[in-house]
Design an enzyme around this catalytic site. Structure first.
Site, PDB file in Angstrom:
ATOM      1  N   ASN A 171       0.869  -1.185   0.000  1.00 19.81           N
ATOM      2  CA  ASN A 171       0.000   0.000   0.000  1.00 19.81           C
ATOM      3  C   ASN A 171       0.903   1.232   0.000  1.00 19.81           C
ATOM      4  O   ASN A 171       1.513   1.554   1.017  1.00 19.81           O
ATOM      5  CB  ASN A 171      -0.893  -0.035   1.259  1.00 19.81           C
ATOM      6  CG  ASN A 171      -1.737   1.221   1.404  1.00 19.81           C
ATOM      7  OD1 ASN A 171      -1.774   2.067   0.510  1.00 19.81           O
ATOM      8  ND2 ASN A 171      -2.422   1.342   2.536  1.00 19.81           N
ATOM      9  N   LYS A 176       0.097   4.227  -0.196  1.00 17.55           N
ATOM     10  CA  LYS A 176      -0.559   5.399   0.426  1.00 17.55           C
ATOM     11  C   LYS A 176      -0.361   6.630  -0.484  1.00 17.55           C
ATOM     12  O   LYS A 176      -0.303   6.466  -1.698  1.00 17.55           O
ATOM     13  CB  LYS A 176      -0.057   5.601   1.858  1.00 17.55           C
ATOM     14  CG  LYS A 176      -0.229   4.309   2.683  1.00 17.55           C
ATOM     15  CD  LYS A 176      -0.064   4.480   4.164  1.00 17.55           C
ATOM     16  CE  LYS A 176      -0.277   3.138   4.866  1.00 17.55           C
ATOM     17  NZ  LYS A 176      -0.174   3.225   6.316  1.00 17.55           N
ATOM     18  N   HIS A 224      -9.614   1.060   5.006  1.00 16.50           N
ATOM     19  CA  HIS A 224      -8.342   1.232   5.718  1.00 16.50           C
ATOM     20  C   HIS A 224      -8.577   2.158   6.919  1.00 16.50           C
ATOM     21  O   HIS A 224      -9.370   3.086   6.841  1.00 16.50           O
ATOM     22  CB  HIS A 224      -7.298   1.828   4.766  1.00 16.50           C
ATOM     23  CG  HIS A 224      -5.917   1.785   5.339  1.00 16.50           C
ATOM     24  ND1 HIS A 224      -5.480   2.696   6.279  1.00 16.50           N
ATOM     25  CD2 HIS A 224      -4.887   0.921   5.139  1.00 16.50           C
ATOM     26  CE1 HIS A 224      -4.224   2.388   6.608  1.00 16.50           C
ATOM     27  NE2 HIS A 224      -3.843   1.321   5.933  1.00 16.50           N
ATOM     28  N   GLU A 277      -6.946   4.546   8.027  1.00 12.44           N
ATOM     29  CA  GLU A 277      -6.738   5.979   7.740  1.00 12.44           C
ATOM     30  C   GLU A 277      -7.983   6.581   7.107  1.00 12.44           C
ATOM     31  O   GLU A 277      -8.320   7.741   7.336  1.00 12.44           O
ATOM     32  CB  GLU A 277      -5.494   6.153   6.848  1.00 12.44           C
ATOM     33  CG  GLU A 277      -4.219   5.930   7.659  1.00 12.44           C
ATOM     34  CD  GLU A 277      -3.039   5.398   6.884  1.00 12.44           C
ATOM     35  OE1 GLU A 277      -3.034   5.468   5.641  1.00 12.44           O
ATOM     36  OE2 GLU A 277      -2.105   4.883   7.529  1.00 12.44           O
ATOM     37  N   GLU A 310      -5.468  -5.107  10.528  1.00  9.85           N
ATOM     38  CA  GLU A 310      -4.476  -4.061  10.739  1.00  9.85           C
ATOM     39  C   GLU A 310      -4.772  -3.354  12.061  1.00  9.85           C
ATOM     40  O   GLU A 310      -5.575  -2.406  12.094  1.00  9.85           O
ATOM     41  CB  GLU A 310      -4.528  -3.041   9.593  1.00  9.85           C
ATOM     42  CG  GLU A 310      -4.077  -3.597   8.257  1.00  9.85           C
ATOM     43  CD  GLU A 310      -3.442  -2.522   7.383  1.00  9.85           C
ATOM     44  OE1 GLU A 310      -2.320  -2.739   6.931  1.00  9.85           O
ATOM     45  OE2 GLU A 310      -4.066  -1.461   7.179  1.00  9.85           O
ATOM     46  N   GLY A 333       2.550   2.062  11.035  1.00 13.35           N
ATOM     47  CA  GLY A 333       3.518   3.156  10.953  1.00 13.35           C
ATOM     48  C   GLY A 333       4.237   3.449  12.258  1.00 13.35           C
ATOM     49  O   GLY A 333       4.830   4.513  12.411  1.00 13.35           O
ATOM     50  N   SER A 351       3.537  -2.279  10.377  1.00 13.14           N
ATOM     51  CA  SER A 351       4.985  -2.369  10.625  1.00 13.14           C
ATOM     52  C   SER A 351       5.585  -3.701  10.179  1.00 13.14           C
ATOM     53  O   SER A 351       6.462  -4.263  10.849  1.00 13.14           O
ATOM     54  CB  SER A 351       5.292  -2.095  12.116  1.00 13.14           C
ATOM     55  OG  SER A 351       4.856  -0.801  12.471  1.00 13.14           O
TER      56      SER A 351
HETATM   57  P1  13P Z   1       3.066   0.293   7.782  1.00 14.86           P
HETATM   58  O1  13P Z   1       3.566  -0.969   7.147  1.00 14.86           O
HETATM   59  O2  13P Z   1       3.805   1.514   7.339  1.00 14.86           O
HETATM   60  O3  13P Z   1       2.958   0.148   9.273  1.00 14.86           O
HETATM   61  O4  13P Z   1       1.557   0.518   7.237  1.00 14.86           O
HETATM   62  C1  13P Z   1       0.652  -0.516   7.311  1.00 14.86           C
HETATM   63  C2  13P Z   1      -0.556  -0.159   6.533  1.00 14.86           C
HETATM   64  O5  13P Z   1      -1.305   0.714   6.894  1.00 14.86           O
HETATM   65  C3  13P Z   1      -0.796  -0.897   5.284  1.00 14.86           C
HETATM   66  O6  13P Z   1      -2.073  -0.653   4.798  1.00 14.86           O
END
Ligand code: 13P
Length: 265
Positions: free
Chosen positions: A15, A17, A105, A107, A177, A183, A223
């Site tokens: 992803n 982002k 997601h 976010e 997740e 992150g 992560s």
């Molecule tokens: P990270 O791997 O940066 O923690 O992000 C995970 C994520 O949100 C994947 O959709």
């Protein structure tokens, strides 16, 4: 809940982002293509999820160079067309040969106010247009601390599955997740990931039956890196990883793909 002998084919998804303009995306896709070996891609499905503006460019690289990578998107609209300024529909994504669409997601849920109802409508839109949703669920740190992880996951999964045709569930991907792991550099332990993914599979079984529950793929995200992938994927109910930060570096992402392939042996 399932024994490792009957494990599903892993899916490793990157992803991106809101990173990479379309020129950077072309470079990233080419870099990935040069590094992924047939031995890595053989036992593992791979998808990359660039921003909307990069999709056409990345599609051209993947198809032009015959890369063993599926194109993915990060979001889509609820409707297929109409007066919805700024939205991009699942129908439009399907035309670009997008195969996987991330839906719900954290976010999007937290920063853009996506409710379980909106997430459910997006799952329907993705399936209606012949693509596979990667349906994200996960608890916040506050929910975890007060022991609400199972309730939160069950409620998110039930809302989503309640909206889609029962027969489609086996083809879907669910991504666990935990919000506190995204992150932060603090991934869930394999034990925690397994417990949550096994619970999600139990909720799927309760909602639509044991057969689809045994077939649906459940990814872990938060992560993920090349070092923690293999132990995560050796867990009986973890069928892949959804990778954020580490997917922006082709070498790191291929390291994750390779670790996932090793875990299938
Ligand atoms: P990270 O791997 O940066 O923690 O992000 C995970 C994520 O949100 C994947 O959709």
């Amino acid at each position: 809940m399932t024994d490792a002998g009957s494990k599903r084919r892993p899916l490793v998804s990157g992803n991106w982002k809101m990173n990479f303009d379309h020129l950077q995306a072309i470079h990233a896709a080419r870099d990935l293509g040069l590094r992924v070996q047939p031995a890595d891609a053989g036992p593992v499905d791979i998808s990359v999820h660039p921003p909307f503006t990069d999709l056409r460019s990345v599609q051209s690289v993947i198809e032009g160079e015959g890369l063993p990578i599926a194109l993915g998107a990060q979001n889509c609209a609820v409707e297929d067309s109409g007066a919805f300024t700024g939205e991009v529909s699942a129908a439009m994504l399907a035309k670009l040969h997008v195969e996987y669409v991330i839906v719900g997601h954290s976010e999007r849920r937290q920063l853009f106010g996506e409710s379980d109802e909106v997430v459910a409508a997006k799952l329907k839109a993705v399936l209606r247009n012949g693509m596979t949703p990667i349906f994200c669920v996960g608890e916040t740190v506050d929910e975890r601390e007060v022991g609400l992880t199972r309730d939160r996951l069950a409620s998110q999964v039930e809302h989503g599955l309640g909206a889609v045709p029962q027969g489609a569930v086996a083809t879907m991907v669910i991504a666990y997740e935990p919000v506190w792991a995204i992150g932060t550099g603090q991934p869930a332990t394999p034990e925690d990931a397994q417990e949550a993914c096994s619970w999600i599979r139990e909720v799927v079984a309760r909602s639509v039956g044991a057969d689809p529950a045994g077939q649906v793929r459940i990814q872990y995200g938060g992560s993920v890196n090349a070092d923690n992938t293999e132990p995560l994927l050796r867990c009986a109910d973890v069928d892949g990883v959804l990778v954020g930060g580490a997917s922006l570096d082709a070498a790191a992402f291929v390291g994750i793909v390779r670790a996932a392939a090793i875990a299938t042996r």
